[in-house]
Design a protein around this motif. Sequence first.
Motif, PDB file in Angstrom:
ATOM      1  N   ILE A   1      39.396  45.216  46.052  1.00  0.00           N
ATOM      2  CA  ILE A   1      40.402  45.781  45.148  1.00  0.00           C
ATOM      3  C   ILE A   1      39.941  47.153  44.662  1.00  0.00           C
ATOM      4  O   ILE A   1      40.746  48.070  44.526  1.00  0.00           O
ATOM      5  CB  ILE A   1      40.712  44.812  43.992  1.00  0.00           C
ATOM      6  CG1 ILE A   1      41.422  43.570  44.561  1.00  0.00           C
ATOM      7  CG2 ILE A   1      41.580  45.488  42.931  1.00  0.00           C
ATOM      8  CD1 ILE A   1      41.784  42.504  43.548  1.00  0.00           C
TER       9      ILE A   1
ATOM     10  N   ARG B  77      45.351  45.177  36.926  1.00  0.00           N
ATOM     11  CA  ARG B  77      44.157  44.414  37.299  1.00  0.00           C
ATOM     12  C   ARG B  77      43.468  43.829  36.068  1.00  0.00           C
ATOM     13  O   ARG B  77      43.099  42.651  36.054  1.00  0.00           O
ATOM     14  CB  ARG B  77      43.188  45.330  38.049  1.00  0.00           C
ATOM     15  CG  ARG B  77      41.948  44.627  38.519  1.00  0.00           C
ATOM     16  CD  ARG B  77      40.981  45.606  39.123  1.00  0.00           C
ATOM     17  NE  ARG B  77      39.954  44.935  39.897  1.00  0.00           N
ATOM     18  CZ  ARG B  77      38.930  45.567  40.442  1.00  0.00           C
ATOM     19  NH1 ARG B  77      38.810  46.877  40.328  1.00  0.00           N
ATOM     20  NH2 ARG B  77      38.029  44.893  41.116  1.00  0.00           N
TER      21      ARG B  77
ATOM     22  N   ARG C   5      42.915  39.906  35.370  1.00  0.00           N
ATOM     23  CA  ARG C   5      41.542  39.398  35.196  1.00  0.00           C
ATOM     24  C   ARG C   5      41.427  38.607  33.887  1.00  0.00           C
ATOM     25  O   ARG C   5      40.756  37.588  33.831  1.00  0.00           O
ATOM     26  CB  ARG C   5      40.548  40.547  35.131  1.00  0.00           C
ATOM     27  CG  ARG C   5      40.115  41.093  36.440  1.00  0.00           C
ATOM     28  CD  ARG C   5      39.180  42.248  36.178  1.00  0.00           C
ATOM     29  NE  ARG C   5      38.385  42.572  37.342  1.00  0.00           N
ATOM     30  CZ  ARG C   5      37.613  43.638  37.416  1.00  0.00           C
ATOM     31  NH1 ARG C   5      37.530  44.478  36.403  1.00  0.00           N
ATOM     32  NH2 ARG C   5      36.930  43.883  38.501  1.00  0.00           N
TER      33      ARG C   5
ATOM     34  N   GLU D 123      39.018  37.663  43.118  1.00  0.00           N
ATOM     35  CA  GLU D 123      39.731  38.862  43.557  1.00  0.00           C
ATOM     36  C   GLU D 123      39.496  39.038  45.044  1.00  0.00           C
ATOM     37  O   GLU D 123      38.354  38.941  45.510  1.00  0.00           O
ATOM     38  CB  GLU D 123      39.211  40.106  42.830  1.00  0.00           C
ATOM     39  CG  GLU D 123      39.607  40.195  41.390  1.00  0.00           C
ATOM     40  CD  GLU D 123      39.218  41.545  40.782  1.00  0.00           C
ATOM     41  OE1 GLU D 123      39.947  42.001  39.922  1.00  0.00           O
ATOM     42  OE2 GLU D 123      38.185  42.124  41.182  1.00  0.00           O
ATOM     43  N   ARG D 124      40.568  39.293  45.784  1.00  0.00           N
ATOM     44  CA  ARG D 124      40.432  39.542  47.214  1.00  0.00           C
ATOM     45  C   ARG D 124      41.621  40.374  47.678  1.00  0.00           C
ATOM     46  O   ARG D 124      42.569  40.580  46.949  1.00  0.00           O
ATOM     47  CB  ARG D 124      40.322  38.246  48.003  1.00  0.00           C
ATOM     48  CG  ARG D 124      41.459  37.270  47.769  1.00  0.00           C
ATOM     49  CD  ARG D 124      41.470  36.085  48.712  1.00  0.00           C
ATOM     50  NE  ARG D 124      40.285  35.258  48.635  1.00  0.00           N
ATOM     51  CZ  ARG D 124      40.136  34.122  49.298  1.00  0.00           C
ATOM     52  NH1 ARG D 124      41.084  33.672  50.076  1.00  0.00           N
ATOM     53  NH2 ARG D 124      39.044  33.420  49.193  1.00  0.00           N
TER      54      ARG D 124
ATOM     55  N   PRO E 121      45.931  43.783  46.650  1.00  0.00           N
ATOM     56  CA  PRO E 121      45.074  43.097  45.695  1.00  0.00           C
ATOM     57  C   PRO E 121      45.689  41.736  45.356  1.00  0.00           C
ATOM     58  O   PRO E 121      46.892  41.634  45.100  1.00  0.00           O
ATOM     59  CB  PRO E 121      45.082  44.020  44.474  1.00  0.00           C
ATOM     60  CG  PRO E 121      45.360  45.377  45.056  1.00  0.00           C
ATOM     61  CD  PRO E 121      46.322  45.107  46.169  1.00  0.00           C
TER      62      PRO E 121
ATOM     63  N   TYR F  74      44.947  37.678  43.565  1.00  0.00           N
ATOM     64  CA  TYR F  74      44.155  36.749  42.770  1.00  0.00           C
ATOM     65  C   TYR F  74      44.324  35.385  43.396  1.00  0.00           C
ATOM     66  O   TYR F  74      45.437  34.937  43.640  1.00  0.00           O
ATOM     67  CB  TYR F  74      44.577  36.800  41.294  1.00  0.00           C
ATOM     68  CG  TYR F  74      44.029  38.078  40.716  1.00  0.00           C
ATOM     69  CD1 TYR F  74      42.807  38.092  40.061  1.00  0.00           C
ATOM     70  CD2 TYR F  74      44.667  39.287  40.938  1.00  0.00           C
ATOM     71  CE1 TYR F  74      42.252  39.282  39.616  1.00  0.00           C
ATOM     72  CE2 TYR F  74      44.119  40.481  40.500  1.00  0.00           C
ATOM     73  CZ  TYR F  74      42.909  40.465  39.848  1.00  0.00           C
ATOM     74  OH  TYR F  74      42.351  41.639  39.439  1.00  0.00           O
TER      75      TYR F  74
END
Length: 136
Positions: free
Chosen positions: A27, A46, A50, A58-59, A65, A67
Amino acid sequence: MGQSPKCGRELKNTNQDHDCSEPPKTIDAYIAAQSESVRPLLNQVRDTLRAVLPDAEERISWRMPTYWRKHNIIHFAAFKNHIGLYPGDKAMEHFSDRLTEYKTSKGALQLPYSKPLPLELIAEIAKWCYETGHHH
């Protein structure tokens, strides 16, 4: 079956449109590759995700981006005039009465750069997706 003349990638269809560039691996890399004016907005999304999804990983998935916790929970991505938020069709149905001022599709929400980001709403949508198991 087709093949990209530029990068040689196998494609499902002949003359299929696709992005030859290498997808970002993190990300951080995704956000860094965006325009300077868009980066702070992506970081706000983001940070919001988070905060409400502390157990999520996160990937990058579908070049966006993402979750993830046992499945994709929510994606976001930068476009020319908006940030796309992809919580899936069940979330879009559930929150439909609160999304009337935005352009939407079956599983996505467009957040135009010309309006303040609805960070509380983004947080609620992400938390709902996580808690209900409905995902994109």
